[in-house]
Enzyme design. Sequence first.
Site, PDB file in Angstrom:
ATOM      1  N   TYR A  82       0.844  -1.060  -0.088  1.00  0.00           N
ATOM      2  CA  TYR A  82       0.142   0.145   0.009  1.00  0.00           C
ATOM      3  C   TYR A  82       0.942   1.156   0.052  1.00  0.00           C
ATOM      4  O   TYR A  82       2.183   1.166   0.534  1.00  0.00           O
ATOM      5  CB  TYR A  82      -1.027  -0.007   1.266  1.00  0.00           C
ATOM      6  CG  TYR A  82      -0.551   0.105   2.606  1.00  0.00           C
ATOM      7  CD1 TYR A  82       0.356   0.915   3.191  1.00  0.00           C
ATOM      8  CD2 TYR A  82      -1.049  -0.749   3.409  1.00  0.00           C
ATOM      9  CE1 TYR A  82       0.658   0.760   4.450  1.00  0.00           C
ATOM     10  CE2 TYR A  82      -0.717  -0.951   4.656  1.00  0.00           C
ATOM     11  CZ  TYR A  82       0.189  -0.207   5.279  1.00  0.00           C
ATOM     12  OH  TYR A  82       0.570  -0.196   6.512  1.00  0.00           O
ATOM     13  N   GLU A 146       1.751  -1.235  -6.220  1.00  0.00           N
ATOM     14  CA  GLU A 146       1.276  -0.206  -5.030  1.00  0.00           C
ATOM     15  C   GLU A 146      -0.228   0.074  -5.043  1.00  0.00           C
ATOM     16  O   GLU A 146      -0.908   0.317  -6.226  1.00  0.00           O
ATOM     17  CB  GLU A 146       2.000   0.763  -5.168  1.00  0.00           C
ATOM     18  CG  GLU A 146       3.515   0.973  -5.092  1.00  0.00           C
ATOM     19  CD  GLU A 146       3.834   1.054  -3.574  1.00  0.00           C
ATOM     20  OE1 GLU A 146       2.809   1.113  -2.483  1.00  0.00           O
ATOM     21  OE2 GLU A 146       5.167   1.021  -3.263  1.00  0.00           O
TER      22      GLU A 146
HETATM   23 ZN   LIG Z   1       5.508  -1.280   0.454  1.00  0.00          ZN
END
Ligand SMILES: [Zn+2]
Length: 276
Positions: A82, A146
């Site tokens: 994240y 991500e």
């Molecule tokens: Zn990371």
Amino acid sequence: MKKINLLLTILAVIIFSACSKKLKPSQVTKDFYTTRTDSLVAVIEQQTATSLTDSAGVAIPAEWVGTVNFNLRKPNYVIIHYTAQDSVAQTIRTFSLVKPQVSAHYVISGNGKIYHMLNDYMRAWHAGVSKWGNVTDMNSSSIGIELDNKGNVPFTEAQTKSLITLLAYLKRTYNIPQANFIGHGDIAPGRKPDPGILFPWKRLAEKGFGFWQDPVITEVAPADFNAEIALKLIGYDVSNLPAAISAFKRHFVQIEDSPVLTPCDLDVLFNVYRKY
Ligand SMILES: [Zn+2]
């Protein structure tokens, strides 16, 4: 009246262009790509033999010959993160600047849009100091994804759906084993917690990305069960055992992440490690 209409039109154009503003690569990024690509071509075109010396310091005879049979190495892991940033725009800006020295192949926003930032065959800088099994350079063998999320709120349905579709594409394209879909926290225990305790690992495992405990655990951990060896077998770096335990619990138990294995956690570990 005409003036008002003109004003309204101009206002509409401004609003429309603001809403449809795309996060295109900047000129700086484009220029950087050109010079970086040139330097990579130079590496590929290097045609000199590796020079080695024996224990007495004498050069070992070597000669560059070359072969016609080669291509680029493929990614074999997917590492999920994240962002812990305020917005996708902020993440993309960070990855577009030279100074932070961080990047990922993909960024997925809360509304499910996928931003592809680096060709899958290139080595992104997302893993940092990390270890999984005996692999100590995770950046060289992995794709980094991500998710725009701060870590303390659930991942959105749109984002999770896009992620699952992307994972299916990556698994199919690069033949990535089910066990090799893991989190940043798994490969960097004690240093990174992401994608965190709220990440839907169970749902991903049901789709064939990573493992999860059986729906009903029928066999409990035997009295002589060695948790440290089991964690190591899964892939965890156990040089800091409490950190490895917390990382395991964040991924495979998801109730709390204290560095202590309760009898219930032990049973989950016993159940999970036998899948590896
Ligand atoms: Zn990371």
